[in-house]
Design an enzyme around this catalytic site. Sequence first.
Site, PDB file in Angstrom:
ATOM      1  N   HIS A 185       0.816  -1.224   0.000  1.00 37.23           N
ATOM      2  CA  HIS A 185       0.000   0.000   0.000  1.00 37.23           C
ATOM      3  C   HIS A 185       0.843   1.266   0.000  1.00 37.23           C
ATOM      4  O   HIS A 185       0.375   2.344   0.397  1.00 37.23           O
ATOM      5  CB  HIS A 185      -0.940  -0.014   1.212  1.00 37.23           C
ATOM      6  CG  HIS A 185      -2.270   0.632   0.959  1.00 37.23           C
ATOM      7  ND1 HIS A 185      -2.622   1.847   1.480  1.00 37.23           N
ATOM      8  CD2 HIS A 185      -3.342   0.227   0.233  1.00 37.23           C
ATOM      9  CE1 HIS A 185      -3.848   2.165   1.100  1.00 37.23           C
ATOM     10  NE2 HIS A 185      -4.306   1.198   0.331  1.00 37.23           N
ATOM     11  N   HIS A 285      -6.774  -2.588 -11.486  1.00 37.50           N
ATOM     12  CA  HIS A 285      -7.105  -2.089 -10.155  1.00 37.50           C
ATOM     13  C   HIS A 285      -8.550  -1.612 -10.151  1.00 37.50           C
ATOM     14  O   HIS A 285      -8.977  -0.882 -11.039  1.00 37.50           O
ATOM     15  CB  HIS A 285      -6.164  -0.929  -9.834  1.00 37.50           C
ATOM     16  CG  HIS A 285      -6.309  -0.347  -8.470  1.00 37.50           C
ATOM     17  ND1 HIS A 285      -6.933   0.863  -8.246  1.00 37.50           N
ATOM     18  CD2 HIS A 285      -5.902  -0.784  -7.257  1.00 37.50           C
ATOM     19  CE1 HIS A 285      -6.890   1.149  -6.957  1.00 37.50           C
ATOM     20  NE2 HIS A 285      -6.272   0.160  -6.327  1.00 37.50           N
TER      21      HIS A 285
END
Length: 382
Positions: A185, A285
């Site tokens: 992340h 994504h």
Amino acid sequence: MKITSLTTYEVPPRWLFLKIETDEGITGWGEPVIEGRAATVAAAVEELSDYLIGQDPRNIEDLWTVMYRAGFYRGGPITMSAIAGIDQALWDIKGKALNVPVHELLGGRVRDSIRVYSWIGGDRPSETAAAAKDAVERGFSAVKMNGTEELQYVDSWDKVERCLANVQAVRDAVGPNIGIGVDFHGRVHKPMAKVLIKELEPYKLMFIEEPVLSEHASSLLDVMRNTPTPIALGERLYSRWDFKDFIASGAVDIIQPDPSHCGGITEARKIAHMAEAYDVALALHCPLGPIALASCLQIDAGCYNAFIQEQSLGIHYNESNDLLDYIQDPSVFSYESGMVKIPNGPGLGIEVNEDYVKERAATGHRWRNPVWRHADGSFAEW
């Protein structure tokens, strides 16, 4: 056919929808959003409307080129996300006008369905094993989890052990044949990324995502090339020009462009095909809403290197509304044996519940990223 109006709707939990109308009564929907900057992207859509009103929506490549190149300053998350949602809506209009799904206009399908994965746990990756087991029981064959909490540039070994214990718990819960993606992340800096990538090798992960922020990845290329774990990145890259050096580097195994951030269906396909030439896989994504997912599936349909699709059903961000709430027929995204079928309806293949969109837009949202801090008070990457 001419474009007559563009209307944006900020809807919970953190999404922005766009409706483009034409003088022939055919409408298209897109999802232009940067999470946490929805109002800014909506303003960019309104500015770009100057290039669109009165134009033929079927001239998608030319309209894309004008929106991108007619601005002296190009690229970046806001502009490319605004272009993305517009582009999705234009493809939706063209497919509806011809009564075919978008993938038919892009050369047809190479697959009938695609594997999907489910997010497990929240921002802080603890107690994810039960969520992983539940996802597998619901038919998913792959899951993704956050790998760490806050990490300093150089941090203590207990943080590493906590990450390993969390991944071990998930692996124990789901067995050896379920794919596990571990998302760093962008929370991890190079010194700790080198350690974690090595220590996670025994868990036979499906991939490690965004091991460091993309702007720092060039300093980690040798580590990324030499680990047996596939490396994925790309959600914070916004054009083929952003991706080209990473794809050519040999250090990235899976690219993750977001068709709501990287210029839409038009640009995401170009990125995907460029990656295919380097034998790099595609995993679009998409922790977003139904229009974004429908757009992804239209791309997946015709991209040979697509192998799995992110989707947001039940993701921890969706506290007030979920993926299926805004469409008339939720069965279009029905999951079976860890797969979802490519929608075959006209355009993007979904019918948006416009009345409900307007109802929830009256509530809107002002979603923002959490702001984390280290023990010393300094800002921590979320």
